[in-house]
Design a protein around this motif. Structure first.
Motif, PDB file in Angstrom:
ATOM      1  N   VAL A  98      -0.194  15.103  17.846  1.00 56.89           N
ATOM      2  CA  VAL A  98      -1.412  16.306  18.265  1.00 56.89           C
ATOM      3  C   VAL A  98      -2.885  16.291  18.343  1.00 56.89           C
ATOM      4  O   VAL A  98      -3.687  15.506  18.744  1.00 56.89           O
ATOM      5  CB  VAL A  98      -1.080  17.863  17.636  1.00 56.89           C
ATOM      6  CG1 VAL A  98      -1.949  18.642  18.371  1.00 56.89           C
ATOM      7  CG2 VAL A  98       0.225  18.296  18.463  1.00 56.89           C
ATOM      8  N   SER A  99      -2.749  15.035  16.905  1.00 59.98           N
ATOM      9  CA  SER A  99      -4.256  15.278  15.998  1.00 59.98           C
ATOM     10  C   SER A  99      -5.148  13.660  16.563  1.00 59.98           C
ATOM     11  O   SER A  99      -5.982  13.933  16.899  1.00 59.98           O
ATOM     12  CB  SER A  99      -4.346  14.724  15.156  1.00 59.98           C
ATOM     13  OG  SER A  99      -3.519  16.337  13.696  1.00 59.98           O
ATOM     14  N   PHE A 151       0.212  -1.382   0.026  1.00 58.63           N
ATOM     15  CA  PHE A 151      -0.081   0.103   0.088  1.00 58.63           C
ATOM     16  C   PHE A 151       0.564   1.219  -0.131  1.00 58.63           C
ATOM     17  O   PHE A 151       2.135   1.231   0.420  1.00 58.63           O
ATOM     18  CB  PHE A 151      -0.709  -0.144   1.082  1.00 58.63           C
ATOM     19  CG  PHE A 151      -1.924  -1.013   1.243  1.00 58.63           C
ATOM     20  CD1 PHE A 151      -3.231  -0.814   0.418  1.00 58.63           C
ATOM     21  CD2 PHE A 151      -1.593  -2.522   1.522  1.00 58.63           C
ATOM     22  CE1 PHE A 151      -4.293  -1.561   0.727  1.00 58.63           C
ATOM     23  CE2 PHE A 151      -2.335  -3.251   1.305  1.00 58.63           C
ATOM     24  CZ  PHE A 151      -4.282  -2.526   1.235  1.00 58.63           C
ATOM     25  N   LEU A 152       0.436   2.137  -0.593  1.00 59.09           N
ATOM     26  CA  LEU A 152       1.061   3.285  -1.070  1.00 59.09           C
ATOM     27  C   LEU A 152       0.513   4.685  -0.972  1.00 59.09           C
ATOM     28  O   LEU A 152      -1.043   4.439  -1.772  1.00 59.09           O
ATOM     29  CB  LEU A 152       2.052   3.584  -2.507  1.00 59.09           C
ATOM     30  CG  LEU A 152       3.002   1.906  -2.972  1.00 59.09           C
ATOM     31  CD1 LEU A 152       3.735   2.309  -4.315  1.00 59.09           C
ATOM     32  CD2 LEU A 152       4.330   2.859  -2.155  1.00 59.09           C
ATOM     33  N   ASN A 153       0.925   5.674   0.190  1.00 58.61           N
ATOM     34  CA  ASN A 153      -0.334   6.627   0.127  1.00 58.61           C
ATOM     35  C   ASN A 153       0.247   7.701  -0.379  1.00 58.61           C
ATOM     36  O   ASN A 153       1.387   7.498  -1.424  1.00 58.61           O
ATOM     37  CB  ASN A 153      -0.355   7.433   2.228  1.00 58.61           C
ATOM     38  CG  ASN A 153       0.573   7.896   2.160  1.00 58.61           C
ATOM     39  OD1 ASN A 153       1.970   8.470   1.209  1.00 58.61           O
ATOM     40  ND2 ASN A 153       0.558   8.631   3.288  1.00 58.61           N
ATOM     41  N   ARG A 154      -0.998   8.454  -0.663  1.00 57.06           N
ATOM     42  CA  ARG A 154      -0.941  10.113  -1.941  1.00 57.06           C
ATOM     43  C   ARG A 154       0.409  10.299  -1.805  1.00 57.06           C
ATOM     44  O   ARG A 154       0.307  11.245  -2.761  1.00 57.06           O
ATOM     45  CB  ARG A 154      -1.784  10.283  -2.176  1.00 57.06           C
ATOM     46  CG  ARG A 154      -2.762  11.086  -0.701  1.00 57.06           C
ATOM     47  CD  ARG A 154      -3.640  12.201  -0.886  1.00 57.06           C
ATOM     48  NE  ARG A 154      -3.244  12.764  -1.598  1.00 57.06           N
ATOM     49  CZ  ARG A 154      -4.602  13.750  -2.497  1.00 57.06           C
ATOM     50  NH1 ARG A 154      -5.875  13.311  -1.488  1.00 57.06           N
ATOM     51  NH2 ARG A 154      -4.600  14.518  -3.100  1.00 57.06           N
ATOM     52  N   HIS A 155       1.328  10.444  -0.709  1.00 63.63           N
ATOM     53  CA  HIS A 155       2.272  11.413  -0.223  1.00 63.63           C
ATOM     54  C   HIS A 155       4.360  10.857  -0.736  1.00 63.63           C
ATOM     55  O   HIS A 155       4.429  11.410  -0.643  1.00 63.63           O
ATOM     56  CB  HIS A 155       2.155  11.603   1.165  1.00 63.63           C
ATOM     57  CG  HIS A 155       0.934  12.624   1.366  1.00 63.63           C
ATOM     58  ND1 HIS A 155      -0.185  13.819   1.329  1.00 63.63           N
ATOM     59  CD2 HIS A 155      -0.093  12.071   2.137  1.00 63.63           C
ATOM     60  CE1 HIS A 155      -0.510  13.851   1.242  1.00 63.63           C
ATOM     61  NE2 HIS A 155      -0.708  13.022   2.274  1.00 63.63           N
ATOM     62  N   VAL A 156       3.512   9.337  -0.820  1.00 60.03           N
ATOM     63  CA  VAL A 156       4.738   9.009  -1.292  1.00 60.03           C
ATOM     64  C   VAL A 156       5.223   8.487  -2.630  1.00 60.03           C
ATOM     65  O   VAL A 156       4.639   8.620  -3.417  1.00 60.03           O
ATOM     66  CB  VAL A 156       4.972   7.351  -0.623  1.00 60.03           C
ATOM     67  CG1 VAL A 156       3.900   6.698  -1.335  1.00 60.03           C
ATOM     68  CG2 VAL A 156       6.361   6.447  -0.243  1.00 60.03           C
ATOM     69  N   LEU A 172      -4.536   5.274   6.619  1.00 58.59           N
ATOM     70  CA  LEU A 172      -5.572   6.084   5.772  1.00 58.59           C
ATOM     71  C   LEU A 172      -6.262   7.137   5.618  1.00 58.59           C
ATOM     72  O   LEU A 172      -6.624   8.294   5.535  1.00 58.59           O
ATOM     73  CB  LEU A 172      -7.058   5.684   5.682  1.00 58.59           C
ATOM     74  CG  LEU A 172      -7.163   3.715   4.942  1.00 58.59           C
ATOM     75  CD1 LEU A 172      -8.425   3.459   5.311  1.00 58.59           C
ATOM     76  CD2 LEU A 172      -7.078   4.007   3.237  1.00 58.59           C
ATOM     77  N   LYS A 173      -6.479   7.558   7.281  1.00 54.93           N
ATOM     78  CA  LYS A 173      -6.511   8.811   7.842  1.00 54.93           C
ATOM     79  C   LYS A 173      -5.682  10.170   7.090  1.00 54.93           C
ATOM     80  O   LYS A 173      -5.212  11.231   6.699  1.00 54.93           O
ATOM     81  CB  LYS A 173      -6.238   8.839   9.675  1.00 54.93           C
ATOM     82  CG  LYS A 173      -7.735   8.902   9.809  1.00 54.93           C
ATOM     83  CD  LYS A 173      -7.963   9.172  11.661  1.00 54.93           C
ATOM     84  CE  LYS A 173      -8.740   8.708  11.971  1.00 54.93           C
ATOM     85  NZ  LYS A 173      -9.263   8.781  13.536  1.00 54.93           N
ATOM     86  N   ARG A 174      -4.057   9.369   7.632  1.00 60.92           N
ATOM     87  CA  ARG A 174      -2.598   9.813   7.184  1.00 60.92           C
ATOM     88  C   ARG A 174      -2.693  10.658   5.763  1.00 60.92           C
ATOM     89  O   ARG A 174      -2.001  11.613   4.844  1.00 60.92           O
ATOM     90  CB  ARG A 174      -1.684   9.905   7.544  1.00 60.92           C
ATOM     91  CG  ARG A 174      -1.487   9.300   8.673  1.00 60.92           C
ATOM     92  CD  ARG A 174      -0.374   9.111   9.624  1.00 60.92           C
ATOM     93  NE  ARG A 174      -0.087   8.151   9.859  1.00 60.92           N
ATOM     94  CZ  ARG A 174      -0.391   7.214  10.349  1.00 60.92           C
ATOM     95  NH1 ARG A 174      -1.256   7.335  11.877  1.00 60.92           N
ATOM     96  NH2 ARG A 174      -0.588   5.861  10.277  1.00 60.92           N
ATOM     97  N   GLU A 180       2.487  12.619   5.007  1.00 58.53           N
ATOM     98  CA  GLU A 180       4.165  12.421   4.606  1.00 58.53           C
ATOM     99  C   GLU A 180       3.943  11.511   3.903  1.00 58.53           C
ATOM    100  O   GLU A 180       3.285  10.990   4.344  1.00 58.53           O
ATOM    101  CB  GLU A 180       5.326  12.525   6.173  1.00 58.53           C
ATOM    102  CG  GLU A 180       5.417  13.772   6.865  1.00 58.53           C
ATOM    103  CD  GLU A 180       6.118  14.614   6.306  1.00 58.53           C
ATOM    104  OE1 GLU A 180       7.233  14.030   5.914  1.00 58.53           O
ATOM    105  OE2 GLU A 180       6.005  15.504   6.276  1.00 58.53           O
ATOM    106  N   GLY A 181       4.777  10.786   3.246  1.00 58.87           N
ATOM    107  CA  GLY A 181       4.951   9.687   1.967  1.00 58.87           C
ATOM    108  C   GLY A 181       4.761   8.153   3.996  1.00 58.87           C
ATOM    109  O   GLY A 181       5.467   8.319   4.215  1.00 58.87           O
TER     110      GLY A 181
END
Length: 327
Positions: free
Chosen positions: A223-224, A98-103, A143-145, A152-153
């Motif tokens: 924090v979040s 799985f690769l998030n949209r930032h990597v 998923l939140k990130r 971040e990636g």
């Protein structure tokens, strides 16, 4: 897997034929609208689809790139090697990455028998199923990130070769996408939700995962996460103590990183939860006010009206959904 689908996957694409005939580079215009090589969902997803799949292009190194959507690869056969932040991630048959949209990543040359299936998933699709995985300890944070525009990636690597339930589910997901029809959207949301649940249940399949995070990104995540967990009773002093900072220093850093104060973030989270409870439960307005951490009802009503343009009761009357309540 269905033989017809396997034959379809093995078939050379027009791009691969051009590469075998001497094309030296990936035609970036087929993938991106930007100079920084961000693979664009408008290029990869047809207008009527929120999710789709395609075989990873073989016979050439695929240069470093990013995505404006979440992608995951399932290696059906052979081996595929990704490079992320200088590290080689080798995927064998039965692995999922799985690769998030930032990597950003590149992919080393794959040969004819190396079948890596890329799944493209729109944010709208993920947001629709997110409520199904909010309590998922493996996938919910990922998923939140992914949704966070300043995120971040990050990647997650699963090995499922010896896990029949997950492999069977992947076959079903591929079949549903290959035989796509107008009414399949509900099936796809159920399959992907179940995939996320299975990967959390079979935690031993998680081979590795890395968040390529800066100290600022880690502080934002802390924090979040604290506000999301502790919103009814959250206190800046308590969070500062747990992180080893003075309240004054943490307050200043939060304002710099979020463009908002700790109190503004807390109010935003409480109102978001209150709104969700109003439209998805039959709790009274008074009960909801206490649940999200307020004693002063008139103060809450003022905040809610400023945020959503209506009183809590009127907002519920306009937006209450029995379907959401069942979910």
């Amino acid at each position: 897997m269905d033989r017809e689908i396997v034959e379809q996957l093995m078939r050379l694409s027009d791009e691969e034929k051009a590469i075998l005939n001497g094309q030296k580079n990936i035609r970036k215009d087929d993938y991106t609208l930007s100079d920084s090589f961000i693979v664009n969902s408008k290029k990869m997803l047809n207008a009527d689809k929120q999710m789709d799949f395609r075989l990873h292009t073989r016979f050439i190194d695929f240069p470093e790139h990013g995505h404006d959507y979440m992608e995951f690869m399932y290696v059906y056969k052979g081996k595929i090697t990704h490079v992320i932040d200088g590290e080689k991630i080798v995927l064998d048959a039965g692995d999922i990455l799985f690769l998030n949209r930032h990597v950003r990543h590149s992919v080393l040359r794959a040969e004819r028998e190396d079948l890596g299936i890329n799944f493209m998933v729109s944010d709208a699709f993920l947001e629709y199923i997110f409520h199904n995985v909010q309590d998922n300890p493996v996938m919910s944070g990922f998923l939140k990130r992914n949704f966070d525009r300043a995120g971040e990636g990050e990647y997650l690597h699963f090995r499922i070769k010896d896990n029949f339930p997950v492999r069977n589910l992947m076959d079903n997901l591929i079949y549903a996408l290959a035989k796509h029809a107008a009414g399949d959207y509900a099936i796809l949301t159920q399959l992907v939700s179940l995939l996320f649940s299975y990967l959390s249940f079979y935690r031993e399949t998680l081979a590795g995962g890395v968040s390529v995070s800066s100290p600022d990104a880690l502080l934002k995540q802390n924090v979040s996460a604290y506000i999301e967990r502790q919103y009814p009773r959250a206190k800046l002093s308590e969070l500062a103590f747990s992180l080893g900072y003075t309240p004054e220093y943490l307050s200043r850093r939060i304002a710099e990183l979020f463009g908002a104060t700790f109190q503004q973030l807390l109010v935003g989270e409480r109102l978001k939860v209150a709104r969700r409870l109003l439209v998805s439960t039959r709790l009274s307005v008074d009960e909801i006010i206490r649940t999200v951490g307020y004693e002063n009802q008139s103060y809450f009503h003022r905040l809610f009206r400023e945020k959503y343009g209506d009183t809590p009761r009127r907002y519920r009357m306009k937006n209450f959904s029995p379907k959401q309540e069942r979910e």
